[in-house]
Design a protein around this motif. Structure first.
Motif, short mmCIF file in Angstrom:
data_model
loop_
_atom_site.label_atom_id
_atom_site.label_comp_id
_atom_site.label_asym_id
_atom_site.label_seq_id
_atom_site.Cartn_x
_atom_site.Cartn_y
_atom_site.Cartn_z
N THR A 43 0.21 -4.70 9.60
CA THR A 43 -0.55 -3.54 9.15
C THR A 43 -0.46 -3.39 7.64
O THR A 43 -1.46 -3.16 6.96
CB THR A 43 -0.01 -2.26 9.84
N THR A 44 0.74 -3.58 7.10
CA THR A 44 0.92 -3.52 5.65
C THR A 44 0.21 -4.68 4.98
O THR A 44 -0.44 -4.50 3.95
CB THR A 44 2.43 -3.56 5.30
N GLN A 63 -8.43 -5.61 2.22
CA GLN A 63 -9.50 -4.61 2.26
C GLN A 63 -10.32 -4.67 0.98
O GLN A 63 -9.78 -4.96 -0.10
CB GLN A 63 -8.90 -3.22 2.42
N THR A 73 -3.67 -4.42 4.27
CA THR A 73 -4.20 -3.65 3.13
C THR A 73 -4.58 -4.54 1.96
O THR A 73 -5.42 -4.19 1.15
CB THR A 73 -3.18 -2.58 2.65
#
Length: 170
Positions: A162-163, A169, A166
């Protein structure tokens, strides 16, 4: 993600071992690895050149620099090991990784004192000293493979997906 996996990603003491997702141990190991590889290059060079003493003495000090760097890296690596839940495959891999590194460091400590006995190198590095360094480097390669398995396969001290997402994106 299980709580055990999440625990292995978090630093025990972030000020010393590096913040979440950016451990210091992998950066610190470059010092002993580089110094010890360079010492072997100097060892081999000392057996080839006409005036070997300069290279033999340089190799001896590169061994010492590697040992000091390994001790610093070991302290930080131990903190990373303590983040891994005991009884797991990752923890057992970490123990083997640590044990090999301690054996490699001990071999280079022996090599340093062997080289420095009698006031330091007087000529080319002996075949025995060269073989000791080569065997230690081979063990270091196995240990490095295991360290890579800890980080890249098991994700120890690596940020979770999840980290990581980023960074991709728009």
């Amino acid at each position: 993600m299980t709580s055990e996996m999440q625990k292995a990603k978090q630093p025990v003491v972030s000020m010393v071992s590096g913040p979440y997702g950016h451990p210091f141990h992998p950066i610190l190991v470059t010092v002993p690895i580089g110094a010890w590889v360079a010492s072997v290059v100097f060892d081999i060079g000392s057996r080839i050149v006409d005036d070997p003493q300069f290279l033999a003495r340089g190799a001896m000090w590169l061994v010492a620099i590697g040992v000091l760097g390994a001790l610093v890296a070991a302290v930080i690596g131990l903190l990373d090991l303590l983040a891994i839940p005991t009884g797991t495959t990752a923890f057992r891999t970490g123990l083997v990784h640590m044990s090999l590194n301690l054996a490699v460091t001990a071999a280079f400590v022996v090599g340093f004192f062997w080289r420095s006995s009698g006031g330091g190198p007087q000529g080319a590095v002996s075949w025995g000293q060269l073989v000791l360094s080569l065997v230690a480097l081979a063990a270091l390669g196995v240990s490095g493979y295991l360290g890579g398995q800890l980080a890249y396969h098991y994700g120890v001290r690596v940020a979770d997906e999840t980290t990581q997402a980023t960074g991709f994106q728009h």
